[in-house]
Design an enzyme around this catalytic site. Structure first.
Site, PDB file in Angstrom:
ATOM      1  N   ASP A  36     -10.054 -20.330   0.889  1.00  0.00           N
ATOM      2  CA  ASP A  36      -9.254 -21.416   0.334  1.00  0.00           C
ATOM      3  C   ASP A  36      -8.684 -20.982  -1.020  1.00  0.00           C
ATOM      4  O   ASP A  36      -9.364 -20.344  -1.820  1.00  0.00           O
ATOM      5  CB  ASP A  36     -10.117 -22.683   0.178  1.00  0.00           C
ATOM      6  CG  ASP A  36      -9.271 -23.924  -0.027  1.00  0.00           C
ATOM      7  OD1 ASP A  36      -9.239 -24.769   0.882  1.00  0.00           O
ATOM      8  OD2 ASP A  36      -8.644 -24.054  -1.096  1.00  0.00           O
ATOM      9  N   ILE A  37      -7.434 -21.350  -1.268  1.00  0.00           N
ATOM     10  CA  ILE A  37      -6.767 -20.948  -2.516  1.00  0.00           C
ATOM     11  C   ILE A  37      -7.362 -21.669  -3.724  1.00  0.00           C
ATOM     12  O   ILE A  37      -7.238 -21.199  -4.856  1.00  0.00           O
ATOM     13  CB  ILE A  37      -5.243 -21.217  -2.389  1.00  0.00           C
ATOM     14  CG1 ILE A  37      -4.453 -20.332  -3.354  1.00  0.00           C
ATOM     15  CG2 ILE A  37      -4.914 -22.694  -2.588  1.00  0.00           C
ATOM     16  CD1 ILE A  37      -2.957 -20.307  -3.059  1.00  0.00           C
ATOM     17  N   ASN A  94     -11.033 -32.669   7.486  1.00  0.00           N
ATOM     18  CA  ASN A  94     -10.352 -33.893   7.106  1.00  0.00           C
ATOM     19  C   ASN A  94      -9.295 -34.209   8.152  1.00  0.00           C
ATOM     20  O   ASN A  94      -8.539 -33.326   8.555  1.00  0.00           O
ATOM     21  CB  ASN A  94      -9.699 -33.722   5.728  1.00  0.00           C
ATOM     22  CG  ASN A  94     -10.722 -33.441   4.643  1.00  0.00           C
ATOM     23  OD1 ASN A  94     -11.775 -34.062   4.620  1.00  0.00           O
ATOM     24  ND2 ASN A  94     -10.424 -32.508   3.762  1.00  0.00           N
ATOM     25  N   GLU A 102      -4.461 -32.853   3.938  1.00  0.00           N
ATOM     26  CA  GLU A 102      -3.216 -32.504   3.248  1.00  0.00           C
ATOM     27  C   GLU A 102      -2.341 -31.567   4.063  1.00  0.00           C
ATOM     28  O   GLU A 102      -1.120 -31.680   4.030  1.00  0.00           O
ATOM     29  CB  GLU A 102      -3.529 -31.877   1.889  1.00  0.00           C
ATOM     30  CG  GLU A 102      -4.158 -32.878   0.924  1.00  0.00           C
ATOM     31  CD  GLU A 102      -4.595 -32.246  -0.385  1.00  0.00           C
ATOM     32  OE1 GLU A 102      -4.441 -31.020  -0.541  1.00  0.00           O
ATOM     33  OE2 GLU A 102      -5.102 -32.993  -1.228  1.00  0.00           O
ATOM     34  N   VAL A 103      -2.961 -30.628   4.738  1.00  0.00           N
ATOM     35  CA  VAL A 103      -2.182 -29.653   5.518  1.00  0.00           C
ATOM     36  C   VAL A 103      -2.295 -30.011   7.003  1.00  0.00           C
ATOM     37  O   VAL A 103      -3.405 -30.027   7.556  1.00  0.00           O
ATOM     38  CB  VAL A 103      -2.673 -28.215   5.264  1.00  0.00           C
ATOM     39  CG1 VAL A 103      -1.856 -27.229   6.094  1.00  0.00           C
ATOM     40  CG2 VAL A 103      -2.592 -27.864   3.788  1.00  0.00           C
ATOM     41  N   HIS A 107      -7.935 -27.505  10.454  1.00  0.00           N
ATOM     42  CA  HIS A 107      -8.747 -26.475   9.808  1.00  0.00           C
ATOM     43  C   HIS A 107     -10.131 -27.041   9.517  1.00  0.00           C
ATOM     44  O   HIS A 107     -10.279 -28.229   9.235  1.00  0.00           O
ATOM     45  CB  HIS A 107      -8.093 -25.965   8.522  1.00  0.00           C
ATOM     46  CG  HIS A 107      -7.635 -27.052   7.602  1.00  0.00           C
ATOM     47  ND1 HIS A 107      -6.486 -27.769   7.826  1.00  0.00           N
ATOM     48  CD2 HIS A 107      -8.187 -27.548   6.466  1.00  0.00           C
ATOM     49  CE1 HIS A 107      -6.335 -28.661   6.867  1.00  0.00           C
ATOM     50  NE2 HIS A 107      -7.360 -28.564   6.036  1.00  0.00           N
ATOM     51  N   HIS A 109     -13.241 -26.663   6.923  1.00  0.00           N
ATOM     52  CA  HIS A 109     -13.672 -26.129   5.627  1.00  0.00           C
ATOM     53  C   HIS A 109     -15.127 -25.684   5.790  1.00  0.00           C
ATOM     54  O   HIS A 109     -15.983 -26.503   6.151  1.00  0.00           O
ATOM     55  CB  HIS A 109     -13.627 -27.204   4.546  1.00  0.00           C
ATOM     56  CG  HIS A 109     -12.270 -27.734   4.221  1.00  0.00           C
ATOM     57  ND1 HIS A 109     -11.570 -27.354   3.094  1.00  0.00           N
ATOM     58  CD2 HIS A 109     -11.480 -28.632   4.859  1.00  0.00           C
ATOM     59  CE1 HIS A 109     -10.412 -28.003   3.053  1.00  0.00           C
ATOM     60  NE2 HIS A 109     -10.332 -28.786   4.115  1.00  0.00           N
TER      61      HIS A 109
HETATM   62  P1  5GP Z   1      -7.078 -30.552   3.590  1.00  0.00           P
HETATM   63  O1  5GP Z   1      -6.973 -31.483   2.432  1.00  0.00           O
HETATM   64  O2  5GP Z   1      -5.811 -30.537   4.414  1.00  0.00           O
HETATM   65  O3  5GP Z   1      -8.311 -30.735   4.406  1.00  0.00           O
HETATM   66  O4  5GP Z   1      -7.262 -29.110   2.965  1.00  0.00           O
HETATM   67  C1  5GP Z   1      -6.220 -28.228   2.681  1.00  0.00           C
HETATM   68  C2  5GP Z   1      -6.813 -27.053   1.949  1.00  0.00           C
HETATM   69  O5  5GP Z   1      -5.858 -26.003   1.971  1.00  0.00           O
HETATM   70  C3  5GP Z   1      -7.127 -27.332   0.476  1.00  0.00           C
HETATM   71  O6  5GP Z   1      -8.511 -27.070   0.235  1.00  0.00           O
HETATM   72  C4  5GP Z   1      -6.218 -26.353  -0.292  1.00  0.00           C
HETATM   73  O7  5GP Z   1      -6.829 -25.813  -1.429  1.00  0.00           O
HETATM   74  C5  5GP Z   1      -5.911 -25.296   0.760  1.00  0.00           C
HETATM   75  N1  5GP Z   1      -4.622 -24.653   0.617  1.00  0.00           N
HETATM   76  C6  5GP Z   1      -3.429 -25.273   0.404  1.00  0.00           C
HETATM   77  N2  5GP Z   1      -2.442 -24.368   0.350  1.00  0.00           N
HETATM   78  C7  5GP Z   1      -3.031 -23.141   0.547  1.00  0.00           C
HETATM   79  C8  5GP Z   1      -2.513 -21.809   0.610  1.00  0.00           C
HETATM   80  O8  5GP Z   1      -1.322 -21.541   0.463  1.00  0.00           O
HETATM   81  N3  5GP Z   1      -3.420 -20.814   0.843  1.00  0.00           N
HETATM   82  C9  5GP Z   1      -4.748 -21.058   1.005  1.00  0.00           C
HETATM   83  N4  5GP Z   1      -5.543 -20.015   1.216  1.00  0.00           N
HETATM   84  N5  5GP Z   1      -5.273 -22.312   0.956  1.00  0.00           N
HETATM   85  C10 5GP Z   1      -4.404 -23.335   0.726  1.00  0.00           C
END
Ligand code: 5GP
Length: 124
Positions: A36-37, A94, A102-103, A107, A109
């Site tokens: 994760d970034i 999520n 968010e994405v 995925h 975590h």
């Molecule tokens: P969500 O909120 O969708 O469950 O989690 C999205 C995750 O993607 C977040 O923890 C965020 O830090 C990670 N993320 C967002 N953009 C990028 C990216 O460009 N590269 C990587 N490696 N992680 C990302």
């Protein structure tokens, strides 16, 4: 809940196509995993199916059994490879608005490396 249409411009789709770099930790025919970034724990790895699934809701309706098995086999393998099985870890996915997703590409975590505290934050 009906899953929205898959957006092929989401950030993880771009990573899967190699258009954006990632710190890869695992890959097979069905799965890609990378750091994760913005890590929320000493070890914070995102584990994705390569197929175009918006969320857990979408995946559990449409994915083939082999894709589902591959995702969870990979998750366990990565946790062992990272040594997380020794001290324990947490897996979060999520989903949608209330889940805080968010994405819009499914995925998992994988979090570990410290005690992670309460599973769910209390509402304000
Ligand atoms: P969500 O909120 O969708 O469950 O989690 C999205 C995750 O993607 C977040 O923890 C965020 O830090 C990670 N993320 C967002 N953009 C990028 C990216 O460009 N590269 C990587 N490696 N992680 C990302």
């Amino acid at each position: 809940m009906t899953a929205p249409a898959y957006d092929s411009n989401n950030i993880f789709a771009k990573i899967l196509r190699g258009e954006i770099p990632c710190k890869k930790v695992y890959e097979d025919d069905h799965v890609l995993a990378f750091h994760d970034i913005s890590p929320q724990a000493p070890s914070h790895i995102l584990v994705l199916p390569k197929g175009e699934y918006v969320s857990m809701d979408d995946f559990t309706q449409k994915a083939a059994p082999g894709e589902i098995a591959a995702l969870f086999r990979a998750l366990g393998q990565i946790a062992r490879d990272e040594g997380l099985h020794e001290t324990g870890y947490r897996v979060i996915s999520n989903c949608g608005l209330n889940g805080g997703q968010e994405v819009p590409h499914l995925h998992l975590h994988l979090l570990g490396g410290r005690k992670l505290g309460r599973m769910v934050q209390q509402a304000a």
